[in-house]
Design an enzyme around this catalytic site. Structure first.
Site, PDB file in Angstrom:
ATOM      1  N   ASP A  48      -2.014   6.571   6.333  1.00 17.09           N
ATOM      2  CA  ASP A  48      -3.054   5.683   5.808  1.00 17.09           C
ATOM      3  C   ASP A  48      -3.432   4.722   6.930  1.00 17.09           C
ATOM      4  OD1 ASP A  48      -4.586   3.750   4.589  1.00 17.09           O
ATOM      5  OD2 ASP A  48      -3.158   3.299   2.985  1.00 17.09           O
ATOM      6  N   LYS A  90     -12.821  -1.709   6.053  1.00 14.76           N
ATOM      7  CA  LYS A  90     -12.148  -2.641   6.957  1.00 14.76           C
ATOM      8  C   LYS A  90     -12.710  -2.536   8.370  1.00 14.76           C
ATOM      9  CE  LYS A  90      -8.924  -2.963   3.556  1.00 14.76           C
ATOM     10  NZ  LYS A  90      -8.226  -2.073   2.645  1.00 14.76           N
ATOM     11  N   TRP A 137       0.815  -1.218   0.000  1.00 12.89           N
ATOM     12  CA  TRP A 137       0.000   0.000   0.000  1.00 12.89           C
ATOM     13  C   TRP A 137       0.842   1.258   0.000  1.00 12.89           C
ATOM     14  CZ3 TRP A 137      -4.198  -0.758  -2.184  1.00 12.89           C
ATOM     15  CH2 TRP A 137      -4.986  -1.895  -1.931  1.00 12.89           C
TER      16      TRP A 137
HETATM   17  C1  LIG Z   1      -7.474  -1.669   1.634  1.00 14.00           C
HETATM   18  C2  LIG Z   1      -6.396  -0.680   1.760  1.00 14.00           C
HETATM   19  C3  LIG Z   1      -6.197   0.332   0.802  1.00 14.00           C
HETATM   20  C4  LIG Z   1      -7.027   0.450  -0.451  1.00 14.00           C
HETATM   21  O1  LIG Z   1      -8.311   0.831  -0.171  1.00 14.00           O
HETATM   22  P1  LIG Z   1      -9.368   1.159  -1.335  1.00 14.00           P
HETATM   23  O2  LIG Z   1     -10.490   1.760  -0.562  1.00 14.00           O
HETATM   24  O3  LIG Z   1      -9.703  -0.141  -1.993  1.00 14.00           O
HETATM   25  O4  LIG Z   1      -8.729   2.102  -2.286  1.00 14.00           O
HETATM   26  C5  LIG Z   1      -5.189   1.243   1.028  1.00 14.00           C
HETATM   27  N1  LIG Z   1      -4.406   1.171   2.116  1.00 14.00           N
HETATM   28  C6  LIG Z   1      -4.565   0.203   3.043  1.00 14.00           C
HETATM   29  C7  LIG Z   1      -3.666   0.173   4.242  1.00 14.00           C
HETATM   30  C8  LIG Z   1      -5.556  -0.751   2.888  1.00 14.00           C
HETATM   31  O5  LIG Z   1      -5.715  -1.722   3.821  1.00 14.00           O
END
Ligand SMILES: *Cc1c(COP(=O)(O)O)cnc(C)c1O
Length: 371
Positions: free
Chosen positions: A179, A203, A109
């Protein structure tokens, strides 16, 4: 066809995202689905300019502010485009001409973010665990942010590799962008340590389609007004996340999840529960003759528990996944890019489900000797 019948058919869901939601929240959605608070319609069918929806939005923001103790100097935005759109929105809004961004590279990521940030500004990787296959995290003491950087970028929890920072680097006056897609609301954090926090909802918050951004107000004023209107944070701040049609149903579900967190005592209680669940599962893995964690101990995630069968026995891992499905347990195959096994135990995953999974692991081990 009573409710109990439907509920008894629900399986144990370890999916990494979209992921399991609290049963009580799903039940409330079901109860209100056809007729939300005597409006005679579903939230899904409601104008986003209606009094009822504005109440939902205001309440969601207020409760999130309370449970995360978000200072008044920050804005809370409910956007679309997923966490992935933030890989572009962040640099477009907060880059500074003549200054480089700093990035801590801890997995897929942050690599994806790097690719997008590089399109907007120069970037220096100031720490990385790539040479250790991302099975560990850089030590905080080794992370030196350049005081002249435009911003520093990191991910708190690496969903795919199963690592999680237990503390955050001190970046001084350089705004830290984080993030938190896969561990937001899983523990207490000090929002004032960050310039900007973002997270896709799917999540630990609610359905996909909603992205939460928590941004220090001054950072939204950095960018040029020539940037596309929808890409500017200031647009969404000014319009209170109602510049255009927001993801109204996911916001409603997120509101119910925030209430659920608040009603159980807030993030300190949530954090204790997550620590208990994580310890239980890691202890079971560590004490087993069959399973092991490939992740360096101090870097292990309490949200995504990555593990393997000793000798990286792929056939037996496949068998484990198949047998689990037979036993009503799904979502434990590792991410396609790394293989192995992974159980995602976000807030909504109950202690009972984790215990049931451990029992399943122990039975599998007994029935499939590898020594
Ligand atoms: C799932 C995830 C993403 C991507 O998320 P989207 O909403 O599908 O763009 C980015 N960073 C992390 C840490 C993730 O777990």
């Amino acid at each position: 066809m009573g409710d109990t019948h439907v509920i008894s058919k629900r399986i144990i869901n370890f999916n990494a995202g979209p992921a399991a939601l609290p049963l009580s929240v799903l039940q409330q959605i079901q109860a209100e689905f056809l007729n939300y608070q005597s409006t005679g319609m579903s939230v899904m069918e409601m104008s986003h300019r209606s009094v009822e929806f504005e109440e939902i939005l205001t309440s969601a923001q207020a409760t999130l502010r309370q449970i995360m103790a978000i200072p008044d100097t920050y804005e809370v935005l409910f956007l679309q485009g997923g966490a992935s759109l933030q890989f572009s929105m962040v640099p477009q809004n907060i880059k500074v001409a003549g200054k480089a961004a700093n990035l801590i590279n801890t997995g897929i990521w942050t690599q994806k973010a790097l690719e997008e940030i590089q399109k907007e500004t120069s970037v220096k990787i100031i720490a990385s665990s790539e040479d250790q296959q991302f099975l560990t995290l850089p030590k905080l003491s080794d992370i030196q942010v350049d005081p002249n950087a435009s911003f520093a970028y990191m991910a708190s929890n690496n969903t795919i590799f199963g690592t999680q920072f237990k503390a955050f680097p001190k970046t001084g006056l350089v705004p830290l962008v984080c993030d938190m897609s896969s561990d937001i609301l899983s523990r207490q954090v000090d929002v004032s340590d960050f310039g900007l926090i973002f997270a896709g909802a799917q999540k630990n918050i609610g359905p996909s389609g909603l992205t939460i951004v928590i941004i220090r107000k001054d950072l939204a004023e950095r960018c040029d007004k020539s940037l596309a209107t929808m890409m500017q944070y200031r647009t969404h701040i000014k319009a209170k996340s109602l510049y255009n049609t927001p993801p109204s149903f996911p916001i409603y579900v997120a509101k119910l999840v925030f209430d659920w967190i608040q009603n159980q005592g807030g993030l300190s209680v949530v954090q204790e529960n997550n620590e208990r669940k994580g310890k239980l599962l890691y202890d079971a893995i560590n004490n087993s003759e069959m399973f092991y964690s490939p992740i360096e101990e101090s870097s292990r995630s309490l949200m995504n528990v990555v593990f393997r069968i000793k000798g990286n026995n792929v056939d037996l891992e496949d068998q484990f996944v198949k047998d689990a499905e037979q036993a009503g347990i799904v979502g434990i195959k590792g991410h396609r890019s790394v293989g192995g096994l992974r159980a995602s135990i976000y807030n909504a995953q109950s202690l009972e489900n984790v215990e049931a999974f451990i029992e399943f692991m122990q039975t599998f081990e007994k029935n499939n000797h590898i020594l």
